[in-house]
Design a protein around this motif. Structure first.
Motif, short mmCIF file in Angstrom:
data_model
loop_
_atom_site.label_atom_id
_atom_site.label_comp_id
_atom_site.label_asym_id
_atom_site.label_seq_id
_atom_site.Cartn_x
_atom_site.Cartn_y
_atom_site.Cartn_z
N VAL A 42 15.86 68.30 41.10
CA VAL A 42 16.48 69.09 42.16
C VAL A 42 17.99 69.21 41.94
CG1 VAL A 42 17.01 69.15 44.64
CG2 VAL A 42 14.70 68.62 43.86
N ASP A 43 18.62 68.11 41.51
CA ASP A 43 20.07 68.11 41.29
C ASP A 43 20.48 68.90 40.05
OD1 ASP A 43 20.29 66.55 43.52
OD2 ASP A 43 20.50 64.66 42.42
N GLY A 44 19.53 69.20 39.18
CA GLY A 44 19.82 69.97 37.98
C GLY A 44 20.37 69.13 36.84
N THR A 45 20.25 67.81 36.93
CA THR A 45 20.69 66.95 35.83
C THR A 45 19.54 66.79 34.83
OG1 THR A 45 19.99 64.91 36.92
CG2 THR A 45 22.23 65.69 37.39
N SER A 46 19.84 66.20 33.70
CA SER A 46 18.80 66.03 32.68
C SER A 46 18.29 64.60 32.60
CB SER A 46 19.35 66.46 31.32
OG SER A 46 20.46 65.66 30.98
N ALA A 47 18.55 63.80 33.62
CA ALA A 47 18.10 62.40 33.62
C ALA A 47 16.58 62.28 33.59
CB ALA A 47 18.65 61.67 34.84
N TYR A 48 15.88 63.30 34.07
CA TYR A 48 14.42 63.25 34.09
C TYR A 48 13.82 63.35 32.69
CZ TYR A 48 14.50 68.31 33.48
OH TYR A 48 14.71 69.57 32.99
N LEU A 49 14.57 63.89 31.72
CA LEU A 49 14.01 64.11 30.39
C LEU A 49 13.58 62.83 29.70
CD1 LEU A 49 16.32 66.96 29.06
CD2 LEU A 49 13.91 67.13 29.74
N TRP A 50 14.44 61.80 29.71
CA TRP A 50 14.06 60.55 29.04
C TRP A 50 12.92 59.86 29.78
CZ3 TRP A 50 14.50 55.77 31.35
CH2 TRP A 50 15.33 55.67 32.46
N LYS A 51 12.85 60.06 31.11
CA LYS A 51 11.75 59.48 31.88
C LYS A 51 10.44 60.18 31.55
CE LYS A 51 14.87 58.01 35.50
NZ LYS A 51 15.27 58.09 36.90
N PHE A 52 10.49 61.50 31.41
CA PHE A 52 9.30 62.23 30.97
C PHE A 52 8.90 61.77 29.57
CE2 PHE A 52 9.50 66.41 33.64
CZ PHE A 52 9.37 65.67 34.79
N GLY A 53 9.88 61.50 28.71
CA GLY A 53 9.60 61.00 27.36
C GLY A 53 8.86 59.67 27.39
N ILE A 54 9.26 58.78 28.29
CA ILE A 54 8.58 57.49 28.42
C ILE A 54 7.13 57.70 28.84
CG2 ILE A 54 8.48 55.35 29.78
CD1 ILE A 54 11.55 55.40 29.82
N LEU A 55 6.91 58.61 29.79
CA LEU A 55 5.54 58.90 30.22
C LEU A 55 4.70 59.43 29.06
CD1 LEU A 55 6.23 60.54 33.71
CD2 LEU A 55 5.15 58.33 33.28
N ILE A 56 5.27 60.29 28.24
CA ILE A 56 4.55 60.85 27.09
C ILE A 56 4.23 59.75 26.09
CG2 ILE A 56 4.78 62.38 25.09
CD1 ILE A 56 6.43 64.25 26.98
N VAL A 57 5.19 58.87 25.82
CA VAL A 57 4.96 57.77 24.86
C VAL A 57 3.85 56.85 25.35
CG1 VAL A 57 6.01 55.69 23.88
CG2 VAL A 57 7.25 57.85 23.81
N ILE A 58 3.88 56.49 26.64
CA ILE A 58 2.83 55.63 27.20
C ILE A 58 1.47 56.30 27.09
CG2 ILE A 58 1.95 54.57 29.32
CD1 ILE A 58 4.90 54.15 30.16
N THR A 59 1.43 57.59 27.39
CA THR A 59 0.16 58.34 27.34
C THR A 59 -0.40 58.36 25.93
OG1 THR A 59 0.85 59.73 29.19
CG2 THR A 59 -0.90 60.58 27.79
N VAL A 60 0.40 58.78 24.98
CA VAL A 60 -0.08 58.89 23.59
C VAL A 60 -0.48 57.51 23.06
CG1 VAL A 60 0.63 59.47 21.23
CG2 VAL A 60 1.22 60.99 23.12
N THR A 61 0.34 56.50 23.32
CA THR A 61 0.05 55.15 22.86
C THR A 61 -1.26 54.64 23.44
OG1 THR A 61 2.43 54.70 22.70
CG2 THR A 61 0.97 52.80 22.71
N SER A 62 -1.47 54.86 24.73
CA SER A 62 -2.71 54.39 25.37
C SER A 62 -3.93 55.08 24.78
CB SER A 62 -2.65 54.64 26.88
OG SER A 62 -1.64 53.87 27.47
N PHE A 63 -3.83 56.39 24.55
CA PHE A 63 -4.96 57.10 23.95
C PHE A 63 -5.24 56.62 22.53
CE2 PHE A 63 -4.39 60.84 26.99
CZ PHE A 63 -5.57 60.59 27.67
N VAL A 64 -4.21 56.46 21.73
CA VAL A 64 -4.39 56.04 20.33
C VAL A 64 -4.95 54.62 20.27
CG1 VAL A 64 -3.14 55.46 18.21
CG2 VAL A 64 -2.66 57.61 19.39
N ILE A 65 -4.37 53.70 21.02
CA ILE A 65 -4.87 52.32 21.02
C ILE A 65 -6.30 52.27 21.54
CG2 ILE A 65 -4.58 50.03 22.06
CD1 ILE A 65 -1.55 50.50 21.93
#
Length: 160
Positions: free
Chosen positions: A125-148
């Protein structure tokens, strides 16, 4: 295991595509007047929600690949998902959007331990890019969980 993962991912993508299309249509039919929401922020909200759903789903998938008995898989995986949602609700009582009379700062700890915290609505909502690295963490957890999950299941000696 791969087919199960592909079905889960594709059906969740379809669900969020339909949700996004309907959200955009409704945005143009009745645009918001009291909030600074744009179509871009609306799509980012849907993306963040999709990523949280995928992350929780992938963790549940991982537990179902690890355990032989469904009761263990559902209690650990489902229990984690429910616990995450309970932590999110408890953390809301410490947020700035909660009226001061009801706010409990001690519950702010739950905002640090919930996966849903990585869906940073304020940053979007604020228009900052702080959400990007948090989205990246979610993606890493997702891919890692599926692969493992797939690797563990494929090496498993199934008791038949």
């Amino acid at each position: 295991t791969f087919t199960q993962m592909v079905f889960f991912v594709s059906s969740t993508i379809f669900l969020y595509l339909v949700t996004s299309i309907i959200s955009i249509a409704l945005f143009y039919i009745s645009p918001p007047t009291l909030t600074p929401v744009t179509v871009g922020t609306l799509l980012l909200f849907n993306l963040g929600s999709f990523l949280v759903t995928m992350t929780l789903g992938s963790i549940i998938y991982l537990t179902s690949c690890i355990f032989n008995r469904s009761k263990h898989a559902m209690s650990i995986g489902g229990g984690f998902a429910v616990l995450t949602l309970v932590f999110t609700i408890l953390g809301m009582f410490a947020s700035d959007s909660t009226p001061a009379m009801m706010r409990m700062e001690a519950l702010n700890l739950f905002n640090s331990v919930s996966l849903v915290t990585l869906f940073d609505v304020s940053s979007i909502v604020d228009g900052t890019s702080a959400y990007l690295w948090k989205f990246g963490i979610l993606i890493v957890i997702t891919v890692t969980s599926f692969v493992i999950g797939m690797k563990v299941f494929n090496k498993k000696d199934l008791p038949l």
